[in-house]
Scaffold this motif. Structure first.
Motif, PDB file in Angstrom:
ATOM      1  N   UNK A  85      12.327   9.151 -10.167  1.00 40.79           N
ATOM      2  CA  UNK A  85      11.132   9.254  -9.337  1.00 40.79           C
ATOM      3  C   UNK A  85      10.888   7.874  -8.731  1.00 40.79           C
ATOM      4  N   UNK A  86      11.032   7.777  -7.420  1.00 40.22           N
ATOM      5  CA  UNK A  86      10.879   6.505  -6.725  1.00 40.22           C
ATOM      6  C   UNK A  86       9.538   6.505  -5.996  1.00 40.22           C
ATOM      7  N   UNK A  87       8.705   5.527  -6.320  1.00 41.05           N
ATOM      8  CA  UNK A  87       7.389   5.404  -5.704  1.00 41.05           C
ATOM      9  C   UNK A  87       7.367   4.187  -4.796  1.00 41.05           C
ATOM     10  N   UNK A  88       6.662   4.309  -3.686  1.00 39.97           N
ATOM     11  CA  UNK A  88       6.491   3.194  -2.757  1.00 39.97           C
ATOM     12  C   UNK A  88       4.997   2.932  -2.608  1.00 39.97           C
ATOM     13  N   UNK A  89       4.646   1.667  -2.481  1.00 40.78           N
ATOM     14  CA  UNK A  89       3.248   1.307  -2.291  1.00 40.78           C
ATOM     15  C   UNK A  89       3.114  -0.134  -1.863  1.00 40.78           C
ATOM     16  N   UNK A  90       1.901  -0.529  -1.569  1.00 44.30           N
ATOM     17  CA  UNK A  90       1.626  -1.895  -1.125  1.00 44.30           C
ATOM     18  C   UNK A  90       1.652  -2.842  -2.315  1.00 44.30           C
ATOM     19  N   UNK A  91       2.177  -4.029  -2.075  1.00 40.02           N
ATOM     20  CA  UNK A  91       2.197  -5.074  -3.090  1.00 40.02           C
ATOM     21  C   UNK A  91       0.962  -5.962  -2.926  1.00 40.02           C
ATOM     22  N   UNK A  92       0.702  -6.782  -3.934  1.00 39.71           N
ATOM     23  CA  UNK A  92      -0.427  -7.720  -3.862  1.00 39.71           C
ATOM     24  C   UNK A  92      -0.242  -8.724  -2.725  1.00 39.71           C
ATOM     25  N   UNK A  93       1.002  -9.010  -2.368  1.00 43.19           N
ATOM     26  CA  UNK A  93       1.294  -9.972  -1.308  1.00 43.19           C
ATOM     27  C   UNK A  93       1.145  -9.368   0.086  1.00 43.19           C
ATOM     28  N   UNK A  94       0.874  -8.052   0.158  1.00 44.55           N
ATOM     29  CA  UNK A  94       0.666  -7.427   1.456  1.00 44.55           C
ATOM     30  C   UNK A  94       1.867  -6.696   2.007  1.00 44.55           C
ATOM     31  N   UNK A  95       3.006  -6.775   1.331  1.00 47.09           N
ATOM     32  CA  UNK A  95       4.187  -6.031   1.764  1.00 47.09           C
ATOM     33  C   UNK A  95       4.238  -4.688   1.056  1.00 47.09           C
ATOM     34  N   UNK A  96       5.433  -4.146   0.969  1.00 50.21           N
ATOM     35  CA  UNK A  96       5.631  -2.887   0.272  1.00 50.21           C
ATOM     36  C   UNK A  96       6.645  -3.081  -0.841  1.00 50.21           C
ATOM     37  N   UNK A  97       6.500  -2.318  -1.909  1.00 49.01           N
ATOM     38  CA  UNK A  97       7.413  -2.404  -3.038  1.00 49.01           C
ATOM     39  C   UNK A  97       7.709  -1.028  -3.596  1.00 49.01           C
ATOM     40  N   UNK A  98       8.659  -0.999  -4.493  1.00 52.59           N
ATOM     41  CA  UNK A  98       9.085   0.244  -5.137  1.00 52.59           C
ATOM     42  C   UNK A  98       8.906   0.156  -6.637  1.00 52.59           C
ATOM     43  N   UNK A  99       8.743   1.313  -7.255  1.00 55.40           N
ATOM     44  CA  UNK A  99       8.802   1.477  -8.705  1.00 55.40           C
ATOM     45  C   UNK A  99       9.665   2.698  -8.955  1.00 55.40           C
ATOM     46  N   UNK A 100      10.366   2.703 -10.078  1.00 54.73           N
ATOM     47  CA  UNK A 100      11.233   3.831 -10.418  1.00 54.73           C
ATOM     48  C   UNK A 100      10.946   4.280 -11.841  1.00 54.73           C
ATOM     49  N   UNK A 101      10.878   5.588 -12.024  1.00 55.21           N
ATOM     50  CA  UNK A 101      10.779   6.179 -13.359  1.00 55.21           C
ATOM     51  C   UNK A 101      12.007   7.063 -13.552  1.00 55.21           C
ATOM     52  N   UNK A 102      12.832   6.705 -14.534  1.00 52.34           N
ATOM     53  CA  UNK A 102      14.041   7.468 -14.858  1.00 52.34           C
ATOM     54  C   UNK A 102      13.726   8.338 -16.073  1.00 52.34           C
ATOM     55  N   UNK A 103      13.973   9.635 -15.949  1.00 50.09           N
ATOM     56  CA  UNK A 103      13.802  10.561 -17.066  1.00 50.09           C
ATOM     57  C   UNK A 103      15.120  11.280 -17.305  1.00 50.09           C
ATOM     58  N   UNK A 104      15.637  11.164 -18.516  1.00 52.25           N
ATOM     59  CA  UNK A 104      16.886  11.829 -18.881  1.00 52.25           C
ATOM     60  C   UNK A 104      16.599  12.966 -19.852  1.00 52.25           C
ATOM     61  N   UNK A 105      17.246  14.076 -19.617  1.00 56.31           N
ATOM     62  CA  UNK A 105      17.200  15.210 -20.524  1.00 56.31           C
ATOM     63  C   UNK A 105      18.606  15.379 -21.078  1.00 56.31           C
TER      64      UNK A 105
END
Length: 142
Positions: A85-105
């Protein structure tokens, strides 16, 4: 941070036109997709988006890394899946960043073994190695 040089086995080449509201295609013709911002970001959501493409690549790569570590451990990962699950959002510095949540079954091993395999795969996966220290990647076992 030191840049690690690799013994290149393969190079993928893709070209984008019109950024997040255009088209992306690979040099071999196997990938040719329309990209649009998702509705949550004010787009039409009519095509795919860069975050979906990144999630697809990361999940496939991580599943491959999971296979490598499972073979080493002689663990049965038949029927396993990896979701990124890849999320995109604004960073504190004013740009954009990503976060990833990996789930394995991983249905054929106990939870402790599954967790160990996922942690080992995170050390092997090229996407994990590329993002380590740059974005948050959360690992979990379903």
């Amino acid at each position: 941070m030191t840049i690690q040089h690799i013994d290149v086995a393969y190079t993928a080449v893709a070209t984008a036109s019109n950024g997040r509201d255009g088209r992306v295609s690979s040099d071999d013709g196997n990938l040719d997709v329309v990209v649009n911002p998702p509705k949550a970001m004010g787009g039409s959501g009519a095509g795919t988006n860069p975050e979906q493409l990144f999630a697809a690549g990361y999940s496939a790569c991580f599943q491959g890394a999971l296979g490598v570590v499972a073979r080493r451990a002689k663990a049965d990962i038949t029927g396993s899946t990896v979701t990124a699950a890849v999320s995109i959002g604004k960073t504190e510095a004013g740009g954009f960043g990503l976060e990833v949540a990996i789930t394995a079954t991983i249905p054929n091993v106990d939870r402790a073994t599954a967790q160990s395999l996922v942690e080992q795969a995170h050390q092997v996966c090229p996407y994990s190695n590329a993002t380590r220290g740059n974005i948050e990647v959360a690992l979990s076992v379903a």
